[in-house]
Design a protein around this motif. Structure first.
Motif, PDB file in Angstrom:
ATOM      1  N   HIS A 266       4.701   6.874   1.852  1.00 34.68           N
ATOM      2  CA  HIS A 266       5.390   5.621   2.203  1.00 34.68           C
ATOM      3  C   HIS A 266       4.709   4.645   1.830  1.00 34.68           C
ATOM      4  O   HIS A 266       3.510   4.317   1.877  1.00 34.68           O
ATOM      5  N   THR A 267       5.551   3.483   1.357  1.00 37.33           N
ATOM      6  CA  THR A 267       5.113   2.228   1.128  1.00 37.33           C
ATOM      7  C   THR A 267       5.063   1.323   2.283  1.00 37.33           C
ATOM      8  O   THR A 267       5.971   1.009   2.974  1.00 37.33           O
ATOM      9  N   LEU A 268       3.809   0.733   2.463  1.00 35.57           N
ATOM     10  CA  LEU A 268       3.730  -0.193   3.542  1.00 35.57           C
ATOM     11  C   LEU A 268       2.971  -1.650   3.230  1.00 35.57           C
ATOM     12  O   LEU A 268       2.391  -1.631   2.181  1.00 35.57           O
TER      13      LEU A 268
ATOM     14  N   GLU B   3      -3.167   1.003  -3.734  1.00 29.61           N
ATOM     15  CA  GLU B   3      -2.843  -0.281  -3.556  1.00 29.61           C
ATOM     16  C   GLU B   3      -2.023  -0.972  -4.744  1.00 29.61           C
ATOM     17  O   GLU B   3      -2.431  -0.664  -5.863  1.00 29.61           O
ATOM     18  N   ILE B   4      -0.926  -1.402  -4.299  1.00 26.69           N
ATOM     19  CA  ILE B   4       0.034  -2.222  -5.326  1.00 26.69           C
ATOM     20  C   ILE B   4      -0.062  -3.688  -5.308  1.00 26.69           C
ATOM     21  O   ILE B   4       0.275  -4.313  -4.120  1.00 26.69           O
ATOM     22  N   PRO B   5      -0.853  -4.480  -6.209  1.00 30.30           N
ATOM     23  CA  PRO B   5      -0.992  -5.870  -6.101  1.00 30.30           C
ATOM     24  C   PRO B   5       0.512  -6.476  -6.193  1.00 30.30           C
ATOM     25  O   PRO B   5       1.388  -6.013  -6.674  1.00 30.30           O
ATOM     26  N   GLY B   6       0.591  -7.570  -5.211  1.00 27.58           N
ATOM     27  CA  GLY B   6       1.821  -8.347  -5.039  1.00 27.58           C
ATOM     28  C   GLY B   6       1.864  -9.506  -6.142  1.00 27.58           C
ATOM     29  O   GLY B   6       0.976  -9.790  -6.802  1.00 27.58           O
ATOM     30  N   GLU B   7       2.903 -10.243  -6.092  1.00 26.58           N
ATOM     31  CA  GLU B   7       3.146 -11.428  -6.967  1.00 26.58           C
ATOM     32  C   GLU B   7       2.387 -12.475  -6.271  1.00 26.58           C
ATOM     33  O   GLU B   7       2.551 -12.912  -5.122  1.00 26.58           O
ATOM     34  N   ALA B   8       1.932 -13.549  -7.188  1.00 25.32           N
ATOM     35  CA  ALA B   8       1.045 -14.816  -6.709  1.00 25.32           C
ATOM     36  C   ALA B   8       2.265 -15.539  -5.878  1.00 25.32           C
ATOM     37  O   ALA B   8       1.805 -16.380  -5.176  1.00 25.32           O
TER      38      ALA B   8
ATOM     39  N   ILE C  31       0.909  -1.108  -0.078  1.00 27.92           N
ATOM     40  CA  ILE C  31      -0.077   0.108  -0.104  1.00 27.92           C
ATOM     41  C   ILE C  31       1.085   1.263  -0.001  1.00 27.92           C
ATOM     42  O   ILE C  31       1.921   1.311   0.793  1.00 27.92           O
ATOM     43  N   VAL C  32       0.568   2.358  -0.879  1.00 31.33           N
ATOM     44  CA  VAL C  32       1.352   3.502  -0.854  1.00 31.33           C
ATOM     45  C   VAL C  32       0.549   4.574  -0.408  1.00 31.33           C
ATOM     46  O   VAL C  32      -0.597   4.623  -0.903  1.00 31.33           O
TER      47      VAL C  32
ATOM     48  N   ALA D 119       3.154   6.652  13.057  1.00 33.47           N
ATOM     49  CA  ALA D 119       3.655   5.238  13.019  1.00 33.47           C
ATOM     50  C   ALA D 119       3.478   4.802  11.576  1.00 33.47           C
ATOM     51  O   ALA D 119       4.051   3.724  11.287  1.00 33.47           O
ATOM     52  N   LEU D 120       2.663   5.377  10.583  1.00 35.15           N
ATOM     53  CA  LEU D 120       2.582   5.270   9.281  1.00 35.15           C
ATOM     54  C   LEU D 120       3.833   5.816   8.559  1.00 35.15           C
ATOM     55  O   LEU D 120       4.023   5.463   7.424  1.00 35.15           O
ATOM     56  N   GLY D 121       4.624   6.541   9.246  1.00 34.42           N
ATOM     57  CA  GLY D 121       5.867   6.913   8.514  1.00 34.42           C
ATOM     58  C   GLY D 121       5.616   8.453   7.921  1.00 34.42           C
ATOM     59  O   GLY D 121       6.429   8.897   7.041  1.00 34.42           O
TER      60      GLY D 121
END
Length: 69
Positions: free
Chosen positions: A35-37, A58-63, A4-5, A25-27
């Motif tokens: 901040h990317t979390l 939202e940045i989707p992750g790899e499977a 999440i950015v 706390a989120l930076g």
């Protein structure tokens, strides 16, 4: 795992102390700072607390990131 950015778009001046603490706390702390979390429940709770001060992408992750038991 998804990422999440989070970007602060409004000032924390006048915000309640718990909201200011959640921003720290989120930076975050200054307008325009990002901040990317990791996308986890405890991060989502902090985002909910300061939703009026931030934007979220939202940045989707790899499977292949999921661990198998």
């Amino acid at each position: 795992m998804n990422q999440i950015v989070v970007t602060q778009v409004r000032s924390a001046i006048g915000a309640k102390p718990k909201a200011r603490g959640a921003l720290r706390a989120l930076g975050l702390g200054k307008i325009g700072r990002s901040h990317t979390l990791p996308d986890r429940p405890e991060i989502r709770g902090m985002l909910r607390k300061v939703s009026h001060l931030i934007t979220v992408q939202e940045i989707p992750g790899e499977a292949g990131d999921a661990q198998t038991a």
